[in-house]
Scaffold this active site. Structure first.
Site, PDB file in Angstrom:
ATOM      1  N   LYS A 101      -6.851  -4.358  -5.273  1.00 17.23           N
ATOM      2  CA  LYS A 101      -5.498  -4.569  -4.739  1.00 17.23           C
ATOM      3  C   LYS A 101      -5.155  -6.056  -4.717  1.00 17.23           C
ATOM      4  O   LYS A 101      -4.064  -6.464  -5.128  1.00 17.23           O
ATOM      5  CB  LYS A 101      -5.388  -3.972  -3.334  1.00 17.23           C
ATOM      6  N   ASP A 128      -0.380   5.120   0.910  1.00 10.85           N
ATOM      7  CA  ASP A 128      -0.679   6.125   1.933  1.00 10.85           C
ATOM      8  C   ASP A 128      -0.606   5.516   3.336  1.00 10.85           C
ATOM      9  O   ASP A 128      -1.191   4.456   3.597  1.00 10.85           O
ATOM     10  CB  ASP A 128      -2.067   6.716   1.704  1.00 10.85           C
ATOM     11  N   GLU A 181      -1.355  10.901   3.910  1.00  6.93           N
ATOM     12  CA  GLU A 181      -2.520  10.552   3.106  1.00  6.93           C
ATOM     13  C   GLU A 181      -2.606  11.605   2.000  1.00  6.93           C
ATOM     14  O   GLU A 181      -2.876  12.782   2.264  1.00  6.93           O
ATOM     15  CB  GLU A 181      -3.798  10.558   3.951  1.00  6.93           C
ATOM     16  N   ASP A 215       0.854  -1.176   0.000  1.00  5.61           N
ATOM     17  CA  ASP A 215       0.000   0.000   0.000  1.00  5.61           C
ATOM     18  C   ASP A 215       0.899   1.239   0.000  1.00  5.61           C
ATOM     19  O   ASP A 215       2.113   1.146   0.228  1.00  5.61           O
ATOM     20  CB  ASP A 215      -0.886  -0.043   1.252  1.00  5.61           C
ATOM     21  N   SER A 247      -2.494   1.485  -4.741  1.00  2.00           N
ATOM     22  CA  SER A 247      -2.990   2.566  -3.903  1.00  2.00           C
ATOM     23  C   SER A 247      -4.425   2.934  -4.219  1.00  2.00           C
ATOM     24  O   SER A 247      -4.826   2.965  -5.390  1.00  2.00           O
ATOM     25  CB  SER A 247      -2.103   3.807  -4.104  1.00  2.00           C
ATOM     26  N   GLY A 248      -5.170   3.231  -3.162  1.00  2.00           N
ATOM     27  CA  GLY A 248      -6.460   3.872  -3.325  1.00  2.00           C
ATOM     28  C   GLY A 248      -6.306   5.354  -3.584  1.00  2.00           C
ATOM     29  O   GLY A 248      -7.286   6.080  -3.698  1.00  2.00           O
ATOM     30  N   ASN A 253      -8.912  -1.501   3.677  1.00  2.00           N
ATOM     31  CA  ASN A 253      -8.832  -1.606   2.225  1.00  2.00           C
ATOM     32  C   ASN A 253      -7.712  -2.543   1.765  1.00  2.00           C
ATOM     33  O   ASN A 253      -7.663  -2.930   0.599  1.00  2.00           O
ATOM     34  CB  ASN A 253      -8.620  -0.203   1.635  1.00  2.00           C
ATOM     35  N   ASP A 256      -2.056  -1.017   5.817  1.00  2.00           N
ATOM     36  CA  ASP A 256      -2.365  -0.442   7.130  1.00  2.00           C
ATOM     37  C   ASP A 256      -3.853  -0.376   7.450  1.00  2.00           C
ATOM     38  O   ASP A 256      -4.216  -0.119   8.598  1.00  2.00           O
ATOM     39  CB  ASP A 256      -1.783   0.973   7.237  1.00  2.00           C
ATOM     40  N   ARG A 264     -14.947  12.064  -0.684  1.00  2.00           N
ATOM     41  CA  ARG A 264     -13.756  12.899  -0.496  1.00  2.00           C
ATOM     42  C   ARG A 264     -13.388  13.650  -1.767  1.00  2.00           C
ATOM     43  O   ARG A 264     -12.972  14.810  -1.716  1.00  2.00           O
ATOM     44  CB  ARG A 264     -12.589  12.028  -0.025  1.00  2.00           C
TER      45      ARG A 264
END
Length: 212
Positions: free
Chosen positions: A145, A12, A19, A10, A100-101, A171, A168, A57
């Site tokens: 992912k 962030d 982030e 991942d 990554s998201g 997700n 972390d 967001r």
């Protein structure tokens, strides 16, 4: 040269301490950042659906100029030990991917600087040099992912047991569960429970003894 093993991490709050979506929101002021940070935190705890939380967001960011990307890249803090970790992975014949998201617009130049082999992330919608408040293309959620881990390892001819996934938040759970070595890195409780290895300190060198 045949790849010996695969690492998928991942980005962030894992590969970097930040982030990215919150750094972008900084350009809109403290209230916007606080709102984005709250939604991010709830999504990473598994309280919100990731795709819905991303859409919420992104709406906050509508109208932000793309010039913010340079500011964000300049302010990112790479997690301690990442450069040494990537170097050691390559020295041992491994391949490393960052999924990554977050966003390709930030991840791609960062990954090039860190010598990361593969990337996958969301893409931001842009019109007339400003963010549209939406993403373009498929959302990179937990399933995406995991699918990235699986497709990369199959393309590289790597056995599932020779893979490591590092994350972390909620997700990251599917890829952590799918990997031969699943690592919760300074993670939320929901991910710690699913992981094979729990790292408490933000230092990628602590992953080296657990390489698959």
């Amino acid at each position: 040269m045949t790849a010996q093993f695969l690492i998928v991490t991942d980005v962030d709050s894992t590969l970097i301490r930040d982030e990215v979506i919150e750094l972008i929101a900084d350009s809109l002021g403290a209230e916007a950042r606080a709102h984005v940070a709250d939604v991010t935190e709830r999504a990473m705890r598994g309280e919100l659906d990731f795709s819905q939380s991303l859409a919420e967001r992104l709406l906050v960011l509508e109208g932000v100029p793309v010039s913010v990307f340079d500011d964000v890249l300049a302010s990112i803090t790479v997690t301690d030990g990442v450069e040494e970790f990537v170097s050691e992975v390559h020295e041992r014949g491994g391949v490393i991917a960052a999924v990554s998201g977050g966003f390709h617009e930030i991840l791609d130049p960062l990954a090039a600087r860190l010598s990361i082999d593969h990337t996958r992330a969301n893409r931001l919608g842009v019109t007339d040099g400003q963010l549209t408040g939406r993403s373009v293309g498929p959302v990179i959620d937990g399933a995406a992912k995991r699918d990235t881990l699986e497709s990369l390892r199959m393309n590289l001819g790597i056995d599932a047991q020779r893979t490591m996934a590092v994350g972390d938040g909620a997700n990251d759970m599917l890829m952590v569960e799918a990997a031969g070595v699943g690592v919760a890195f300074c993670a939320k409780p929901v991910l710690r429970e699913a992981a094979d290895v729990v790292i408490e300190q933000p230092d990628f060198r602590l992953l080296l003894p657990h390489l698959p």
